[in-house]
Write a protein that holds these residues in place. Structure first.
Motif, short mmCIF file in Angstrom:
data_model
loop_
_atom_site.label_atom_id
_atom_site.label_comp_id
_atom_site.label_asym_id
_atom_site.label_seq_id
_atom_site.Cartn_x
_atom_site.Cartn_y
_atom_site.Cartn_z
N MET A 1 0.85 -1.19 0.00
CA MET A 1 0.00 0.00 0.00
C MET A 1 0.88 1.24 0.00
O MET A 1 1.82 1.35 0.80
N SER A 2 0.62 2.19 -0.90
CA SER A 2 1.40 3.40 -0.97
C SER A 2 1.00 4.35 0.15
O SER A 2 -0.07 4.21 0.76
N LEU A 3 1.86 5.35 0.42
CA LEU A 3 1.55 6.32 1.47
C LEU A 3 0.26 7.06 1.18
O LEU A 3 -0.50 7.38 2.10
N ALA A 4 0.00 7.30 -0.11
CA ALA A 4 -1.22 8.02 -0.48
C ALA A 4 -2.48 7.23 -0.13
O ALA A 4 -3.55 7.81 0.04
N GLU A 5 -2.35 5.90 -0.05
CA GLU A 5 -3.50 5.05 0.24
C GLU A 5 -3.70 4.83 1.74
O GLU A 5 -4.73 4.29 2.15
N LEU A 6 -2.72 5.18 2.54
CA LEU A 6 -2.83 4.98 3.98
C LEU A 6 -3.78 5.99 4.60
O LEU A 6 -3.90 7.12 4.11
N PRO A 7 -4.45 5.62 5.69
CA PRO A 7 -5.29 6.61 6.39
C PRO A 7 -4.40 7.69 7.00
O PRO A 7 -3.20 7.48 7.19
N PRO A 8 -4.97 8.85 7.32
CA PRO A 8 -4.16 9.91 7.93
C PRO A 8 -3.50 9.45 9.22
O PRO A 8 -4.07 8.67 9.99
N ALA A 9 -2.29 9.94 9.45
CA ALA A 9 -1.65 9.67 10.73
C ALA A 9 -2.50 10.25 11.86
O ALA A 9 -2.70 9.62 12.90
N LEU A 10 -3.00 11.46 11.65
CA LEU A 10 -3.92 12.12 12.58
C LEU A 10 -5.08 12.70 11.78
O LEU A 10 -4.86 13.38 10.78
N GLY A 11 -6.29 12.42 12.22
CA GLY A 11 -7.46 12.99 11.58
C GLY A 11 -8.42 13.51 12.64
O GLY A 11 -8.83 12.76 13.53
N ALA A 12 -8.75 14.78 12.58
CA ALA A 12 -9.64 15.38 13.58
C ALA A 12 -10.77 16.11 12.89
O ALA A 12 -10.57 16.77 11.87
N GLU A 13 -11.97 15.97 13.45
CA GLU A 13 -13.14 16.70 12.97
C GLU A 13 -13.82 17.38 14.15
O GLU A 13 -14.31 16.71 15.06
N ASN A 14 -13.78 18.71 14.12
CA ASN A 14 -14.41 19.51 15.18
C ASN A 14 -14.00 19.05 16.57
O ASN A 14 -14.80 19.04 17.52
N LEU A 15 -12.74 18.67 16.73
CA LEU A 15 -12.24 18.13 17.99
C LEU A 15 -12.20 19.21 19.05
O LEU A 15 -11.58 20.26 18.87
N THR A 16 -12.84 18.94 20.19
CA THR A 16 -12.92 19.90 21.28
C THR A 16 -12.63 19.18 22.59
O THR A 16 -13.07 18.06 22.81
N LYS A 17 -11.86 19.84 23.45
CA LYS A 17 -11.58 19.29 24.77
C LYS A 17 -11.67 20.40 25.80
O LYS A 17 -11.03 21.44 25.68
N LYS A 18 -12.51 20.16 26.83
CA LYS A 18 -12.67 21.10 27.93
C LYS A 18 -12.35 20.39 29.24
O LYS A 18 -12.56 19.19 29.38
N TYR A 19 -11.83 21.17 30.20
CA TYR A 19 -11.45 20.62 31.49
C TYR A 19 -12.20 21.33 32.61
O TYR A 19 -12.46 22.53 32.53
N GLY A 20 -12.49 20.59 33.66
CA GLY A 20 -13.03 21.18 34.87
C GLY A 20 -14.49 21.55 34.78
O GLY A 20 -15.11 21.54 33.72
N ARG A 21 -15.06 21.88 35.94
CA ARG A 21 -16.47 22.21 36.01
C ARG A 21 -16.79 23.50 35.24
O ARG A 21 -17.89 23.67 34.74
N ARG A 22 -15.83 24.40 35.18
CA ARG A 22 -16.05 25.64 34.45
C ARG A 22 -15.79 25.49 32.96
O ARG A 22 -15.98 26.44 32.20
N GLY A 23 -15.33 24.31 32.57
CA GLY A 23 -15.18 24.04 31.15
C GLY A 23 -14.06 24.83 30.47
O GLY A 23 -14.26 25.40 29.40
N THR A 69 -9.00 10.47 14.99
CA THR A 69 -8.50 9.16 14.59
C THR A 69 -6.99 9.20 14.53
O THR A 69 -6.39 10.23 14.19
N VAL A 70 -6.39 8.07 14.86
CA VAL A 70 -4.94 7.90 14.78
C VAL A 70 -4.68 6.65 13.96
O VAL A 70 -5.16 5.56 14.31
N LEU A 71 -4.00 6.82 12.84
CA LEU A 71 -3.76 5.71 11.92
C LEU A 71 -5.08 5.06 11.49
O LEU A 71 -5.17 3.85 11.31
N GLY A 72 -6.11 5.87 11.37
CA GLY A 72 -7.39 5.41 10.86
C GLY A 72 -8.34 4.84 11.89
O GLY A 72 -9.46 4.43 11.56
#
Length: 305
Positions: A1-23, A69-72
């Motif tokens: 499989m060529s590199l072009a056919e591999l899934p992304p090493a990292l793929g994010a869609e609208n990725l959000t991360k909040k911490y704590g009660r106050r967000g 996603t990581v490696l698909g």
């Protein structure tokens, strides 16, 4: 499989991360599609969300919204997926009471794809005494040990979170050189988070600038440099930029100014002068824009756009 056919090493869609009660928002609406087979530089100021993104990629924490996603696959989706990712955290942590040899035995017991020959060879090349405890090693030696343990599991993706920040220049150079050697030997992708732009420029061919919890720009390093330039002109000319030119950041001193702009193949007529931009200037331009910093030498109420 060529590199072009591999899934992304990292793929994010609208990725959000909040911490704590106050967000407290660490990441907000991040979208990425990073191709496999690249050495990716992740840069940004302290508190930008770099470590949060890498911890999400390693499955150490969960998103508040969106997907990653990581490696698909979902991060840490299974034991076999965990084996495909090697992680070196900040300050290259190792177990001070264990010897170098014990670190290798521990790695072998936890990773079914462990390569003992690679581990032994690399420990020898780094000049590490197998009988010596990790707590007795120098910072550079501990970094080499952590790198070897991460790479000997033969991962498809290596993730480094500020691994060389505390090292002296010589040890850092050796670490980065060995990082590249591992990537080539394994045929792996790598993500290197660092605030040291010289390190990023030395080893990375893909760039992600993360500021204020958002991706400001991402892409092939050579393409980004080709798409950006420094525009120099009398100060008044920046109110009527050529069509298709995006202002990233600007600096005005007296009657003249310069700006980092985005426009592929820019060829502006006088009074504009177009100059190539360095990777450091490109990164600092986006960081300045994200911070909403005022223009140097500008009066009150003026800022970069």
């Amino acid at each position: 499989m060529s590199l072009a056919e591999l899934p992304p090493a990292l793929g994010a869609e609208n990725l959000t991360k909040k911490y704590g009660r106050r967000g407290r928002t660490a990441l907000s609406g991040v979208n990425l599609a990073v191709p496999s087979g690249r050495v990716i530089g992740l840069v940004g100021p302290n508190g930008a969300g770099k470590s949060t993104l890498l911890h999400l990629a390693c499955g150490l924490t969960e998103p508040s919204a969106g997907s990653l996603t990581v490696l698909g696959s979902r991060p840490a989706a299974s034991a076999s997926h965990l084996a495909r990712v090697g992680f070196v955290a900040q300050n290259t942590p190792v177990y001070g009471s264990l010897t170098v040899a014990e670190h290798l035995r521990l790695g072998a017991s936890m990773n079914p794809s462990w390569d003992p020959d690679l581990a032994k060879r690399r420990i020898g090349e780094a000049g590490l005494n197998p009988a010596r405890k990790a707590g007795q090693l120098s910072g550079g030696q501990r970094a080499q040990l952590a790198l070897t343990v991460a790479a000997a599991k033969r991962p498809e993706l290596l993730i480094f979170d500020e691994p060389a920040a505390a090292l002296d220049p010589l040890a850092r150079q050796g670490f980065l050189r060995n990082l590249l050697e591992f990537v080539r030997e394994l045929g792996a992708s790598a993500v290197l988070s660092s605030h040291l732009l010289g390190d990023i420029e030395q080893v990375c061919d893909y760039l992600i600038v993360l500021c204020d919890a958002r991706v400001q720009v991402a892409g092939d390093t050579r393409d980004l440099l080709a798409e950006h330039a420094r525009l120099v002109a009398p100060r008044a000319e920046f109110d009527r930029l050529p069509a298709g030119v995006e202002m990233i950041s600007a600096e005005h001193r007296g009657p003249h100014g310069s700006a980092i702009v985005r426009a592929r193949g820019l060829s502006a007529p006088p009074p504009y002068r177009v100059e190539p931009v360095s990777l450091e200037e490109l990164v600092l331009g986006y960081m300045t824009r994200a911070a909403g910093a005022p223009l140097a030498g500008a009066g009150a109420g003026e800022g970069s756009r």
